[in-house]
Design an enzyme around this catalytic site. Structure first.
Site, PDB file in Angstrom:
ATOM      1  NE  ARG A 204      14.557 -65.280  -9.730  1.00 38.70           N
ATOM      2  CZ  ARG A 204      14.490 -66.308 -10.233  1.00 38.70           C
ATOM      3  NH1 ARG A 204      14.015 -66.486 -11.155  1.00 38.70           N
ATOM      4  NH2 ARG A 204      15.485 -67.502  -9.089  1.00 38.70           N
ATOM      5  CB  CYS A 205      13.410 -63.922 -17.964  1.00 40.57           C
ATOM      6  SG  CYS A 205      11.927 -64.489 -17.220  1.00 40.57           S
ATOM      7  CG  MET A 206      16.314 -60.851 -20.392  1.00 42.35           C
ATOM      8  SD  MET A 206      15.622 -59.062 -20.305  1.00 42.35           S
ATOM      9  CE  MET A 206      15.907 -58.173 -19.740  1.00 42.35           C
TER      10      MET A 206
END
Length: 411
Positions: free
Chosen positions: A399-401
């Site tokens: 999700r962060c990426m």
């Protein structure tokens, strides 16, 4: 003309996403400056690129349009005037490093074609990049132990944080850590100068020059009416209140902002490192965010119908709050690592709760979090695992990426 932004949930089928393939900025990490640049270790560039390509191919093979930050930015600064403005903005926000070498570095950056300029700003300007005969000041010729005019931006592959789409608008975020503040310049320029976006009216609900910090890893779009935001080490309560007022004033869909306080420690950097939505009634979470009695500090922000003030209601149960705001009779909270004290802590450190939903009940996760992944499958979730030995060193998951640009609306 179809609007270029649309995100009204965490789980709607993902159609377009923004990524950044790790580049030279990773190789410009050195042990001496890891803490300054928010890393714990130095990834191996060929391996981290291979893993990131695997991630991107997984998305592409599912029919998702993958956009790349450096390509969009290059296309956004084709005009000389825009390119000069971009360089000046970057240099102005890097004054502490430049130390009187503004014109020297500006001339160097202006000499680069747009694609190389973007990559150089991302990877950092090393003092040795500039020829000795181009250095015009005494202090530039004298030895200096700090190697950079412009610091590298190794956190850029976490595209989730500098900006986030809400509905057909966006937040261009003020990052909490100085090492990351310049990252949101890219999305600011893309929204204002790239032909894919600048032909449309795109409201900016938060701007990067706002006083208070807000980061995309703390912004979760639970439904077309509800946004959850983490009160975290990176996002302030004042920033959340500012965003809530903007949302309630400038659009009609979002009715509630749910502020969720999480421990302000590095392991729990953003809300999405301890909590993500993976289906209409299923969520991952890390049990350590709750007190021993299972309680938390949660606040529901709404517009007061009788005044310009916000109505704030305090809650103490994550599960009950989610049921209330999403109109669910029941839901499932799936604990990271199965709730085992050892597996849960280990896998949360490696972003076991940080899943990217690409459709309801379909998530991308790191392969290393096998305990959490098995439990997700036991709960009927389709789990797509990606390689993660090097990607995980940056302390962020799938999700962060990824920064969703367009999702299908949930019926």
């Amino acid at each position: 003309m179809k609007h270029p932004l649309n995100v009204t949930s965490e789980i709607g089928e993902l159609k377009t996403v923004l990524l950044h393939r790790p580049g030279k900025e990773i190789e410009n990490l050195t042990p001496q400056y890891l803490k300054r640049l928010l890393f714990d270790d130095i990834p191996f560039l060929p391996a981290i690129q291979k893993e990131h390509d695997y991630f991107a191919n997984i998305l592409s093979n599912r029919g998702i349009e993958v956009l790349y930050l450096d390509k969009l930015m290059t296309e956004a600064i084709q005009q000389d005037e825009t390119r000069i403005s971009f360089i000046e903005k970057v240099l102005w926000e890097s004054q502490s490093n430049i130390n009187g070498s503004y014109e020297t570095v500006k001339d160097y950056l202006l000499s680069l074609p747009p694609d190389e300029l973007v990559k150089k700003v991302m990877s950092g300007v090393v003092k040795s990049d500039i020829d000795q005969d181009k250095k015009i000041h005494l202090h530039e010729l004298m030895p200096d132990h700090y190697p950079f005019y412009l610091d590298p931006m190794p956190n850029l592959y976490f595209t989730r944080d500098p900006a986030a789409v809400i509905g057909e608008g966006i937040t261009i975020n003020r990052m909490h850590e100085p090492a990351r503040r310049r990252e949101s310049i890219f999305m600011d320029y893309i929204m204002n100068h790239h032909p894919r976006f600048n032909k449309h009216e795109i409201p900016a609900y938060f701007k990067r020059d706002d006083l208070y910090s807000l980061e995309g890893g703390d912004e979760l779009i639970l439904s077309d009416e509800v946004v959850a935001i983490g009160v975290s080490a990176r996002t302030s309560a004042q920033g959340i209140e500012k965003l809530a007022r903007e949302l309630f004033t400038r659009q009609k869909s979002i009715k509630k902002v749910v502020a969720v306080e999480i421990p302000k420690i590095r392991a729990f950097m953003h809300l999405d490192t301890v909590f993500t939505m993976i289906d209409h009634d299923k969520f991952t979470y890390h049990p350590a965010i709750e007190d021993k009695d299972g309680s938390m500090k949660i606040y529901i922000l709404e517009q007061d119908e009788n005044s310009d003030l916000l109505k704030i209601t305090e809650k103490n149960s994550l599960k009950e709050t989610l049921k209330e705001v999403l109109y669910l009779d029941e839901l499932v909270l799936i604990p990271c690592g199965g709730g085992c004290p050892i597996a849960s802590a280990r896998e949360q450190w490696n972003d076991g709760s940080n899943t990217l939903a690409i459709a309801p009940g379909v998530v991308v996760t790191y392969d290393r979090n096998y305990v959490s992944n098995d439990i997700l499958r036991q709960n009927g979730v389709e789990v797509i695992e990606i390689l993660s030995s090097e990607l995980s060193r940056g302390r962020g998951g799938p999700r962060c990426m990824s920064m969703p640009i367009i999702r299908e609306n949930i019926n």
